[in-house]
Scaffold this active site. Structure first.
Site, PDB file in Angstrom:
ATOM      1  N   GLU A 154      -5.099   7.294  -5.275  1.00  0.00           N
ATOM      2  CA  GLU A 154      -3.915   7.314  -5.908  1.00  0.00           C
ATOM      3  C   GLU A 154      -3.489   9.013  -6.589  1.00  0.00           C
ATOM      4  O   GLU A 154      -2.539   9.206  -6.992  1.00  0.00           O
ATOM      5  CB  GLU A 154      -3.941   6.109  -6.653  1.00  0.00           C
ATOM      6  CG  GLU A 154      -3.423   4.898  -6.000  1.00  0.00           C
ATOM      7  CD  GLU A 154      -2.706   3.962  -6.233  1.00  0.00           C
ATOM      8  OE1 GLU A 154      -2.210   3.962  -7.632  1.00  0.00           O
ATOM      9  OE2 GLU A 154      -2.639   2.910  -5.513  1.00  0.00           O
TER      10      GLU A 154
ATOM     11  N   HIS B 177      -5.944   1.578   0.955  1.00  0.00           N
ATOM     12  CA  HIS B 177      -5.985   2.996   0.710  1.00  0.00           C
ATOM     13  C   HIS B 177      -6.878   3.703   1.667  1.00  0.00           C
ATOM     14  O   HIS B 177      -6.866   4.939   1.787  1.00  0.00           O
ATOM     15  CB  HIS B 177      -6.324   3.202  -0.628  1.00  0.00           C
ATOM     16  CG  HIS B 177      -5.244   2.738  -1.638  1.00  0.00           C
ATOM     17  ND1 HIS B 177      -4.793   1.351  -1.824  1.00  0.00           N
ATOM     18  CD2 HIS B 177      -4.619   3.574  -2.756  1.00  0.00           C
ATOM     19  CE1 HIS B 177      -4.009   1.420  -2.769  1.00  0.00           C
ATOM     20  NE2 HIS B 177      -4.034   2.714  -3.509  1.00  0.00           N
TER      21      HIS B 177
END
Ligand code: DGL
Length: 274
Positions: free
Chosen positions: A156, A190
């Site tokens: 992120e 992710h």
């Protein structure tokens, strides 16, 4: 065939931006389909929360997606697939798939030495859902699950090609290398974004399984089997719509960095109202 239904969007949800790796595979592999995406950015991460909490969140999100008249739902989050999918699928008539089963199935197919590694959140690995599905297919397969909680914040932060991320990965993956797995499941939304570094560390003899891609292929089969495939005759002006529970602008920046499509608008909704 019900034309209205075929042209309805697919609902895709995740705890935040990670599920965009699944949305991206749906966009690539099912280009005629419309998508309504929901990212629960106010309440992430899901990976460190309890089953009851994730179940409650998933139920709210499904109620929201139903207001968008979706024809099917993809639970793009591994943790929500592990903790909530079976229950919520039983509560609704909508066709629903998660990311875990498609990834587990392919991993069981491709392993030669019957030693599979799975990396994911603490929730996913602690639930042993990948191990259970894989061993349902072939009880002789050894599955080694490794929680990697530092990877989500690194992705992120977009430190994808950073030496810090490489070091963290090397440390997490060392045990799986020692265990001589020949297949590694990227069991968190992710991780497909870290695929190239993971591949470099594990070496070319290890097959990486991307559940996001396998889920898009399974969705294609599901839609075909239920006569729900969009014939693609009526492409909407906004084929992909994005909703979040917080920080819509931040979401948009991340989305634009990974999607093959320009996200113009993301809308914040109050998910607690559903
Ligand atoms: N989407 C989550 C998953 O795939 C990762 C991020 C989070 O913990 O919320 O498990």
């Amino acid at each position: 065939m019900n034309m209205d239904l075929t042209e309805a969007p697919i609902g895709v949800f995740d705890s935040g931006v990670g599920g965009l790796t699944v949305a991206r595979e749906i966009m690539r592999n099912l280009p005629a389909e419309h998508i309504v995406y929901f990212g629960d950015t106010a309440r992430l991460p899901y990976g460190s929360k309890s089953r009851d909490t994730i179940l409650m969140f998933s139920r709210q999100i499904i109620r929201f997606l139903q207001t968008q008249h979706v024809k099917a739902i993809v639970v793009a989050c591994n943790t929500a697939s592990a903790f909530a999918l079976d229950e919520v699928a039983g509560e609704n008539n909508l066709p629903m798939i998660g990311v875990v089963k498609p990834g587990a199935r392919v991993a069981a197919q491709v392993t030669s030495n019957k030693r599979i590694g799975v990396i994911g959140t603490e929730g996913t690995t602690g639930s042993h859902i990948y191990r259970n599905y894989i061993q349902d297919i072939d009880p002789e397969i050894t599955v080694i699950e490794k929680p990697c909680p530092l990877l989500v914040p690194l992705v992120e932060e977009r430190w994808i090609h950073d030496s810090v991320t490489r070091q963290v990965l090397e440390r997490y993956l060392a045990g799986l290398q020692e265990q001589q797995v020949d297949t590694l499941v990227l069991g968190c939304t992710h991780y497909p974004l870290l695929r190239s570094i993971v591949g470099e560390i594990m070496g070319s003899a290890v097959t990486l399984v991307n559940p996001a891609y396998e889920t898009a292929l399974e969705l294609k089969q599901l839609l075909a089997a239920r006569n729900l495939t969009n014939p693609g005759t009526d492409k909407k002006e906004f084929p992909y719509r994005f909703f979040v529970s917080d920080l819509a602008d931040k979401f948009k920046v991340f989305a634009n960095s990974i999607l093959p499509y320009d996200v113009e608008m993301t809308q914040k909704i109050d998910i607690e109202n559903y």
